[in-house]
Write an enzyme that holds these catalytic residues in place. Structure first.
Site, PDB file in Angstrom:
ATOM      1  N   SER A  46       0.818  -1.212   0.000  1.00  0.00           N
ATOM      2  CA  SER A  46       0.000   0.000   0.000  1.00  0.00           C
ATOM      3  C   SER A  46       0.853   1.263   0.000  1.00  0.00           C
ATOM      4  O   SER A  46       1.946   1.284   0.577  1.00  0.00           O
ATOM      5  CB  SER A  46      -0.871  -0.027   1.258  1.00  0.00           C
ATOM      6  N   TYR A  63      -1.931  -0.234  10.193  1.00  0.00           N
ATOM      7  CA  TYR A  63      -2.146  -0.839   8.866  1.00  0.00           C
ATOM      8  C   TYR A  63      -0.886  -0.709   8.005  1.00  0.00           C
ATOM      9  O   TYR A  63      -0.424  -1.676   7.394  1.00  0.00           O
ATOM     10  CB  TYR A  63      -3.332  -0.151   8.179  1.00  0.00           C
TER      11      TYR A  63
HETATM   12  N1  LIG Z   1      -8.460  -0.569  -2.355  1.00  0.00           N
HETATM   13  C1  LIG Z   1      -7.384   0.194  -2.192  1.00  0.00           C
HETATM   14  O1  LIG Z   1      -7.393   1.390  -2.487  1.00  0.00           O
HETATM   15  C2  LIG Z   1      -6.120  -0.402  -1.637  1.00  0.00           C
HETATM   16  C3  LIG Z   1      -5.020   0.450  -1.447  1.00  0.00           C
HETATM   17  C4  LIG Z   1      -3.845  -0.081  -0.941  1.00  0.00           C
HETATM   18  C5  LIG Z   1      -3.751  -1.431  -0.666  1.00  0.00           C
HETATM   19  N2  LIG Z   1      -4.834  -2.235  -0.850  1.00  0.00           N
HETATM   20  C6  LIG Z   1      -4.720  -3.657  -0.508  1.00  0.00           C
HETATM   21  O2  LIG Z   1      -5.246  -4.434  -1.577  1.00  0.00           O
HETATM   22  C7  LIG Z   1      -5.869  -5.603  -1.068  1.00  0.00           C
HETATM   23  C8  LIG Z   1      -7.308  -5.704  -1.555  1.00  0.00           C
HETATM   24  O3  LIG Z   1      -8.021  -4.554  -1.145  1.00  0.00           O
HETATM   25  P1  LIG Z   1      -9.569  -4.351  -1.451  1.00  0.00           P
HETATM   26  O4  LIG Z   1      -9.812  -2.892  -1.491  1.00  0.00           O
HETATM   27  O5  LIG Z   1      -9.970  -5.218  -2.577  1.00  0.00           O
HETATM   28  O6  LIG Z   1     -10.190  -4.888  -0.076  1.00  0.00           O
HETATM   29  P2  LIG Z   1     -11.433  -5.856   0.198  1.00  0.00           P
HETATM   30  O7  LIG Z   1     -11.669  -5.791   1.667  1.00  0.00           O
HETATM   31  O8  LIG Z   1     -12.553  -5.549  -0.719  1.00  0.00           O
HETATM   32  O9  LIG Z   1     -10.843  -7.288  -0.187  1.00  0.00           O
HETATM   33  C9  LIG Z   1     -10.115  -8.074   0.719  1.00  0.00           C
HETATM   34  C10 LIG Z   1     -10.739  -9.460   0.730  1.00  0.00           C
HETATM   35  O10 LIG Z   1      -9.955 -10.275   1.602  1.00  0.00           O
HETATM   36  C11 LIG Z   1     -10.816 -11.090   2.353  1.00  0.00           C
HETATM   37  N3  LIG Z   1     -10.140 -11.443   3.605  1.00  0.00           N
HETATM   38  C12 LIG Z   1      -9.821 -10.620   4.627  1.00  0.00           C
HETATM   39  N4  LIG Z   1      -9.249 -11.313   5.615  1.00  0.00           N
HETATM   40  C13 LIG Z   1      -9.184 -12.606   5.200  1.00  0.00           C
HETATM   41  C14 LIG Z   1      -8.701 -13.801   5.793  1.00  0.00           C
HETATM   42  N5  LIG Z   1      -8.194 -13.813   7.037  1.00  0.00           N
HETATM   43  N6  LIG Z   1      -8.767 -14.953   5.082  1.00  0.00           N
HETATM   44  C15 LIG Z   1      -9.323 -14.960   3.834  1.00  0.00           C
HETATM   45  N7  LIG Z   1      -9.813 -13.862   3.235  1.00  0.00           N
HETATM   46  C16 LIG Z   1      -9.747 -12.694   3.912  1.00  0.00           C
HETATM   47  C17 LIG Z   1     -12.051 -10.240   2.598  1.00  0.00           C
HETATM   48  O11 LIG Z   1     -13.201 -11.022   2.889  1.00  0.00           O
HETATM   49  C18 LIG Z   1     -12.173  -9.467   1.282  1.00  0.00           C
HETATM   50  O12 LIG Z   1     -13.046 -10.119   0.382  1.00  0.00           O
HETATM   51  C19 LIG Z   1      -5.736  -5.517   0.456  1.00  0.00           C
HETATM   52  O13 LIG Z   1      -4.583  -6.236   0.833  1.00  0.00           O
HETATM   53  C20 LIG Z   1      -5.526  -4.045   0.709  1.00  0.00           C
HETATM   54  O14 LIG Z   1      -4.815  -3.816   1.910  1.00  0.00           O
HETATM   55  C21 LIG Z   1      -6.020  -1.749  -1.334  1.00  0.00           C
END
Ligand SMILES: NC(=O)c1ccc[n+]([C@@H]2O[C@H](COP(=O)([O-])OP(=O)(O)OC[C@H]3O[C@@H](n4cnc5c(N)ncnc54)[C@H](O)[C@@H]3O)[C@@H](O)[C@H]2O)c1
Length: 322
Positions: A127, A152
């Site tokens: 991130s 985080y």
């Molecule tokens: N969306 C953004 O802008 C952004 C920015 C920086 C980093 N990220 C990273 O990208 C990744 C995806 O983000 P997103 O926005 O799609 O989030 P999201 O919450 O929509 O997707 C994450 C998924 O992981 C699943 N999950 C969480 N804990 C789990 C576990 N213990 N076991 C199995 N599944 C689990 C959740 O149910 C969810 O469906 C994450 O790692 C997030 O930190 C996202």
């Protein structure tokens, strides 16, 4: 490719699955459909995947190492995209132990399993928050990142470090992608664009933290998916890449775009800035561009338009659960 995606029912993951299935790859998803936001939204994200012959879904938790190992041993994936995590800066301040457990120990579990397998490439979702309050813009992969300002961010940096160690010790090709604020259809409901849209649409008070001058590098989901695929198909021993739009939008400007798109006025309440928030994010994407020719194609105007179309198409479901 036979791609195993952790978190494949979430926002970024389910969009990536769309693309991989369209390109005829085999896809295995591990997701525990947790309650960070309503699981009904996640189930909605994967409805169209489930009937697909190349798709398999496992409701499993990445912190449950024996369950996860069983899935890996059965499926033998060639490529891993590890997206599962507790996301979001602010909630991590209230629940740091949960974040550490899932984001760090969960990642370590996967790496432990992968060291015994022949993985062609492993991509880890990091991130832009690792840059903290970096004042030098745009942020580049070589900038110092020793001052994270949320648990985080610490979990994401720790994940990168574990990836580095495992890549070196066990010769696993691993690339970490530092995502800069991703938006578009299926965006998480607590993220700014989605939350503001909901508030404006429903005539609710929109709480704006700070004076609206904060700047974010908003990156459209299709560009992110393109970037992930570019990296996934180009394994390196260990690399970190920024993935962003490489431009910034002020919070006030963003709210105006949403107001125009919805033809409604926001009822703005200004509150103090929140701990963990940073004044600017801005990506230098030269490194990723050199690797794969990555160039974001979506302007904020057209990206917001696509998001609003999805929002309106799903308004009824969203009204019921958010
Ligand atoms: N969306 C953004 O802008 C952004 C920015 C920086 C980093 N990220 C990273 O990208 C990744 C995806 O983000 P997103 O926005 O799609 O989030 P999201 O919450 O929509 O997707 C994450 C998924 O992981 C699943 N999950 C969480 N804990 C789990 C576990 N213990 N076991 C199995 N599944 C689990 C959740 O149910 C969810 O469906 C994450 O790692 C997030 O930190 C996202």
């Amino acid at each position: 490719m036979k791609v195993l995606i952790t978190g494949g029912a979430g926002f970024i993951g389910s969009n990536l699955v769309d693309r991989l299935l369209a390109e005829d790859h085999k896809v295995i998803v591990i997701d525990n459909l947790n309650e960070f936001y309503d699981p009904e939204l996640k189930k909605n994200n994967i409805i169209s995947h489930q009937a697909h012959k190349n798709y398999k879904f496992y409701n499993a938790d990445i912190t449950d190492s024996s369950h996860i190992k069983g899935i890996f041993t059965k499926e033998i994936p060639t490529h891993i995209v590890h997206l599962a995590a507790w996301a979001g800066v602010r909630p991590s301040i209230h629940n740091p132990i949960l974040y550490e457990n899932v984001n760090v120990l969960g990642t370590l579990n996967l790496l432990e399993i992968c060291k015994e397998m022949n993985i062609v490439n492993f991509v880890f979702a990091s991130s832009s928050s690792v840059y903290g309050t970096n004042s030098k813009v745009p942020f580049s992969e070589n900038d110092p990142i020793n001052q994270p300002i949320s648990p985080y961010a610490v979990t994401k940096r720790t994940g990168e470090l574990h990836c580095y160690t495992y890549s070196n010790l066990y010769n696993i090709p691993i690339s970490c992608l530092r995502f800069f604020t991703v938006y578009g259809p299926r965006q998480r409901p607590e993220m700014a664009i989605h939350k503001f849209t909901r508030m404006i649409d429903r005539g609710q008070k929109l709480t704006m933290f700070g004076d609206g001058n904060t700047k974010r590098d908003y990156t459209y989901i299709d560009d992110i998916v393109e970037g992930i695929l570019g990296v996934l198909q180009r394994p390196k021993n260990f690399e970190i890449y920024n993935i962003g739009n490489s431009s910034t939008v002020e919070l006030r400007q963003l709210i105006q775009l949403l107001e125009n798109g919805l033809s409604k006025k926001a009822n703005i309440e200004i509150l103090d800035e929140q701990p963990g928030d940073v004044p600017i994010t801005y990506s230098d994407i030269t490194k990723l561009n050199k690797l794969s020719g990555f160039e974001p194609k979506t302007s904020i105007e057209s990206g917001v338009e696509s998001f609003l179309k999805w929002y309106v198409d799903n308004r009824e479901l969203l009204l019921r659960i958010t």
